[in-house]
Design an enzyme around this catalytic site. Sequence first.
Site, PDB file in Angstrom:
ATOM      1  CG  ASP A 160     -25.310  15.660  28.173  1.00  0.00           C
ATOM      2  OD1 ASP A 160     -24.413  15.662  29.019  1.00  0.00           O
ATOM      3  OD2 ASP A 160     -25.635  16.659  27.514  1.00  0.00           O
ATOM      4  CG  HIS A 188     -24.137  20.009  27.958  1.00  0.00           C
ATOM      5  ND1 HIS A 188     -23.971  18.653  28.067  1.00  0.00           N
ATOM      6  CD2 HIS A 188     -22.889  20.553  28.066  1.00  0.00           C
ATOM      7  CE1 HIS A 188     -22.678  18.381  28.231  1.00  0.00           C
ATOM      8  NE2 HIS A 188     -22.003  19.517  28.244  1.00  0.00           N
TER       9      HIS A 188
END
Length: 328
Positions: A160, A188
């Site tokens: 990410d 996440h």
Amino acid sequence: MSTKSVRVAITGAAGQIGYAILFRIASGQMFGPDTAVHLNLLELEVALPALEGVKMELDDCAFPLLQSITTTSDANVAFKDVDWALLIGAFPRKAGMERKDLLEKNAGIFTGQGKAINDNAKNTCKVLVVGNPCNTNAYIAKSMAPNIPARNFFAMTMLDQNRAVTQLAQKANAHNTDVSNVTIWGNHSSTQYPDFYNATISGKPVTESISDEEWLKGDFIKTVQQRGAAIIKARGLSSAASAANAAVDTVRNLVTPTPEGKHFSVAVCSDGSYGIPEGLMFGYPVRSNGEEWEIVQGISHNEFAQEKIAATTKELSEERDAVQHLLT
């Protein structure tokens, strides 16, 4: 010949991410050019023939640092005396599955692997969970491994971070190396908070380089949150090479001193920092001295950021509660 060596277990080793990461570990990209590597590769019984093919390819690369390869479907063998465990294999989300169903399916995998790590790995072993939902899978494995310090468990938010860095660089017409200190707070998942307010581009606040705050608060965050789904839609398969790259980045960042003034993103066991419930596997800004890591303190959050962090904290708390009855 290197005098340092590391034994690494990789689960799901014949899968797409496994295939993308093994050659990079064996070549020295994860632990450096002076550390010999022993690989313990775990797969399901049905995938052992494919794993044998991967082993043959590793052999055929003649990597100078690669000392041994063990292939097995037995978790107790795979985690025996390992220094690092990369938990990549997980039950994938299928059409019609609720998140709760996915959590329960993976709980069976990660309770077993947590126990096997507890019983067989070195008590200094470090564990990086890549298989999704990675934060809560890491929470499960950590809960089943009381012999391993809780701070030795990590879940990957570096993918990410890398996605966020590239989006910011492209918007600012900069290079990704100009972007620093992007933190992925929380899970996440689609609730993660990519913190642009405390990041910099060429040493200046992001908001000075990118004046379009509406884009930052809207499309930027959505793009990072939903990038995995976009890749599945475009490719027909989930992120593999980029996930493997992020796992390499994560471990390298943990075993290498962090440059002065910089930090990186990884989910760790919360110690209560920033008001996050203790024990949750939560994405934080982290620094390392190459041996030990610490959560970066003193980062301020405005009301917008606080709302985002509260939402991802709520989701992680709900995931924890949903699997708690399975951790016996």
